[in-house]
Design an enzyme around this catalytic site. Structure first.
Site, mmCIF file in Angstrom:
data_model
loop_
_atom_site.group_PDB
_atom_site.id
_atom_site.type_symbol
_atom_site.label_atom_id
_atom_site.label_comp_id
_atom_site.label_asym_id
_atom_site.label_seq_id
_atom_site.Cartn_x
_atom_site.Cartn_y
_atom_site.Cartn_z
ATOM 1 N N LEU A 74 0.825 -1.210 0.000
ATOM 2 C CA LEU A 74 0.000 0.000 0.000
ATOM 3 C C LEU A 74 0.861 1.262 0.000
ATOM 4 O O LEU A 74 0.711 2.137 -0.858
ATOM 5 C CB LEU A 74 -0.914 -0.019 1.230
ATOM 6 C CG LEU A 74 -1.745 1.224 1.514
ATOM 7 C CD1 LEU A 74 -2.762 1.459 0.411
ATOM 8 C CD2 LEU A 74 -2.453 1.099 2.862
ATOM 9 N N ASP A 85 -13.815 -3.723 19.602
ATOM 10 C CA ASP A 85 -13.747 -2.384 19.018
ATOM 11 C C ASP A 85 -12.309 -1.943 18.743
ATOM 12 O O ASP A 85 -12.067 -1.103 17.893
ATOM 13 C CB ASP A 85 -14.369 -1.357 19.984
ATOM 14 C CG ASP A 85 -15.847 -1.123 19.705
ATOM 15 O OD1 ASP A 85 -16.289 -1.422 18.584
ATOM 16 O OD2 ASP A 85 -16.531 -0.644 20.615
ATOM 17 N N ASN A 102 -4.011 5.805 10.301
ATOM 18 C CA ASN A 102 -4.651 4.747 9.512
ATOM 19 C C ASN A 102 -4.671 5.132 8.040
ATOM 20 O O ASN A 102 -5.175 6.199 7.676
ATOM 21 C CB ASN A 102 -6.095 4.530 9.994
ATOM 22 C CG ASN A 102 -6.159 4.077 11.422
ATOM 23 O OD1 ASN A 102 -5.682 3.014 11.778
ATOM 24 N ND2 ASN A 102 -6.743 4.911 12.279
ATOM 25 N N SER A 108 3.814 3.163 12.575
ATOM 26 C CA SER A 108 2.353 3.130 12.578
ATOM 27 C C SER A 108 1.865 3.804 13.848
ATOM 28 O O SER A 108 2.562 3.828 14.862
ATOM 29 C CB SER A 108 1.897 1.674 12.549
ATOM 30 O OG SER A 108 0.589 1.548 13.051
ATOM 31 N N SER A 109 0.656 4.316 13.804
ATOM 32 C CA SER A 109 0.102 4.983 14.993
ATOM 33 C C SER A 109 -0.145 4.005 16.140
ATOM 34 O O SER A 109 -0.329 4.428 17.277
ATOM 35 C CB SER A 109 -1.209 5.689 14.637
ATOM 36 O OG SER A 109 -2.138 4.766 14.096
ATOM 37 N N CYS A 110 -0.103 2.693 15.869
ATOM 38 C CA CYS A 110 -0.348 1.723 16.949
ATOM 39 C C CYS A 110 0.844 1.605 17.903
ATOM 40 O O CYS A 110 0.776 0.877 18.891
ATOM 41 C CB CYS A 110 -0.701 0.356 16.392
ATOM 42 S SG CYS A 110 0.672 -0.503 15.641
ATOM 43 N N TRP A 133 -18.544 -5.291 12.608
ATOM 44 C CA TRP A 133 -17.988 -5.566 13.945
ATOM 45 C C TRP A 133 -18.034 -4.343 14.856
ATOM 46 O O TRP A 133 -17.785 -3.213 14.422
ATOM 47 C CB TRP A 133 -16.532 -5.995 13.811
ATOM 48 C CG TRP A 133 -16.349 -7.445 13.476
ATOM 49 C CD1 TRP A 133 -17.225 -8.255 12.830
ATOM 50 C CD2 TRP A 133 -15.201 -8.240 13.775
ATOM 51 N NE1 TRP A 133 -16.700 -9.511 12.698
ATOM 52 C CE2 TRP A 133 -15.465 -9.533 13.274
ATOM 53 C CE3 TRP A 133 -13.983 -7.992 14.412
ATOM 54 C CZ2 TRP A 133 -14.542 -10.579 13.395
ATOM 55 C CZ3 TRP A 133 -13.080 -9.025 14.528
ATOM 56 C CH2 TRP A 133 -13.352 -10.303 14.032
ATOM 57 N N HIS A 169 -7.629 -4.220 7.270
ATOM 58 C CA HIS A 169 -8.010 -3.162 8.199
ATOM 59 C C HIS A 169 -9.465 -2.740 7.953
ATOM 60 O O HIS A 169 -10.091 -3.143 6.990
ATOM 61 C CB HIS A 169 -7.063 -1.970 8.053
ATOM 62 C CG HIS A 169 -5.712 -2.212 8.634
ATOM 63 N ND1 HIS A 169 -4.596 -2.430 7.868
ATOM 64 C CD2 HIS A 169 -5.292 -2.288 9.919
ATOM 65 C CE1 HIS A 169 -3.547 -2.625 8.643
ATOM 66 N NE2 HIS A 169 -3.942 -2.545 9.897
ATOM 67 N N PRO A 171 2.664 7.169 10.306
ATOM 68 C CA PRO A 171 1.383 7.520 9.690
ATOM 69 C C PRO A 171 0.195 7.032 10.511
ATOM 70 O O PRO A 171 0.295 6.054 11.257
ATOM 71 C CB PRO A 171 1.424 6.803 8.341
ATOM 72 C CG PRO A 171 2.404 5.693 8.505
ATOM 73 C CD PRO A 171 3.362 6.102 9.587
ATOM 74 N N LYS A 179 7.725 -2.122 15.693
ATOM 75 C CA LYS A 179 7.849 -0.774 15.116
ATOM 76 C C LYS A 179 8.548 0.190 16.088
ATOM 77 O O LYS A 179 9.328 1.051 15.660
ATOM 78 C CB LYS A 179 6.464 -0.244 14.722
ATOM 79 C CG LYS A 179 5.901 -0.925 13.484
ATOM 80 C CD LYS A 179 6.767 -0.622 12.270
ATOM 81 C CE LYS A 179 6.251 -1.248 11.008
ATOM 82 N NZ LYS A 179 7.099 -0.955 9.844
ATOM 83 N N TYR A 225 3.102 -6.230 16.736
ATOM 84 C CA TYR A 225 3.480 -5.347 15.629
ATOM 85 C C TYR A 225 4.022 -4.028 16.180
ATOM 86 O O TYR A 225 5.042 -3.518 15.712
ATOM 87 C CB TYR A 225 2.247 -5.103 14.754
ATOM 88 C CG TYR A 225 2.457 -4.165 13.601
ATOM 89 C CD1 TYR A 225 3.153 -4.567 12.469
ATOM 90 C CD2 TYR A 225 1.929 -2.871 13.627
ATOM 91 C CE1 TYR A 225 3.319 -3.713 11.394
ATOM 92 C CE2 TYR A 225 2.093 -2.012 12.563
ATOM 93 C CZ TYR A 225 2.787 -2.435 11.446
ATOM 94 O OH TYR A 225 2.962 -1.574 10.376
#
Length: 313
Positions: A17, A272, A168, A110-112, A205, A182, A166, A143, A139
């Protein structure tokens, strides 16, 4: 400092991506010397192969967009894969990049990486201030290690390695797998298939209440080139749109863009994930970069790509 159009730029993960968007952007800007390797041509988890590639090709710049990625389901199912493969890729690439004289490397996180209950919007200095979201901690840990590795090489060797985080992402070349994708591409595919089947309803979901920020991947690619040319610093930089929507609002928008006429039903027994995840991208804005693509325009573009490339004719 501007990058010469003839400089060798290795885009690791150019089929994904982010990587494919970076390649599109660089070609559009007139860069003529892109180094691209598929996984079968170069396995980034194999140290000797990565080192031989850098020794032979001597890239000037590296965009490290290669990673094993997935949604909540994938992270819960394959935790060992997510931590091991990502640690291997970034360790091999950063080490060889420094060793073989790369001028600058940009590592994508990643923002996670941020704590589950980080302050909102999330500033860069929230890193490592609290527990992670359990559904993607494997993950995230990999990172975070990548960010710290770039910082360590800058501190010890003065290697110009920077990191961008970044929010999402979505857009062309996204993963539309029914289970391992995702939320946005998963919704887009689900609504499209329901529309084709003339279903009366689509079940989504969760409760629909979590807030999410989305950035079109072409905006990220623009930010990556901007950072390569305008930023050299120890701290990682957030890259977001600055706008958030509830998952419910997102689902309604996807439903509208796809043209599904049935009912939208929520399944609150499903997880969630993080309740809210808005990035504070003011540091990047202060450097002079802001995104340009609205969520609606980006969804229309992404659905068109999905229809052209993913749907069996």
């Amino acid at each position: 400092m501007p990058i010469a159009k003839s400089d060798k730029i290795f885009v690791a993960g150019h089929g994904g991506l982010v990587g494919s968007a970076v390649v599109r952007k660089l070609i559009h800007l007139g860069f003529t010397n892109l180094l691209l390797r598929t996984h079968s041509q170069l396995d980034l988890t194999v140290q000797s192969a990565v080192d031989a590639f850098f020794a032979a090709e001597k890239p000037d710049y590296v965009v490290l967009a290669a990673a094993k990625v997935g949604g909540i389901h994938a992270n819960n199912t394959y935790p060992a894969d997510f931590i091991t493969i990502n640690l291997q890729i970034q360790t091999n690439v950063v080490t060889s990049a420094y060793k073989h004289g790369v001028k600058k490397l940009l590592f994508l996180g990643s923002s996670c990486i941020y704590p589950k209950f980080a302050p909102q919007p999330i500033p860069e200095n929230a890193l490592l201030t609290g527990p992670l979201e359990p559904t993607n901690e494997w993950y995230a840990i990999a990172k975070i290690a990548g960010i710290k590795m770039c910082q360590a090489y800058r501190i010890q060797f003065n290697f110009d390695a920077i990191s961008a985080m970044p929010t999402n992402l979505y857009g062309p070349n996204d993963n539309f797998h029914p289970e391992n994708s995702h939320v946005l591409p998963a919704l887009l595919r689900r609504f499209h298939e329901a529309k084709v089947r003339n279903d009366e309803k689509v079940v989504v979901w969760g409760s629909g209440s979590p807030l999410r920020e989305f950035l079109h991947v072409d905006d990220l690619a623009d930010a990556i080139v901007f950072l390569l040319e305008h930023y050299s610093g120890l701290e990682h930089v957030n890259v977001g749109s600055g706008k958030e929507v509830t998952i419910k609002e997102l689902a309604e928008l996807v439903k509208e863009v796809v043209g599904f006429k049935g009912e939208l039903v929520w399944d609150p027994t499903k997880p969630d994930g993080t309740p809210r995840k808005l990035m504070d991208s003011s540091n990047l804005a202060g450097l002079g970069w802001t995104p340009k693509i609205s969520l609606r325009d980006g969804l229309v573009d992404t659905y068109k790509w999905y229809l052209d490339n993913y749907v069996q004719k």
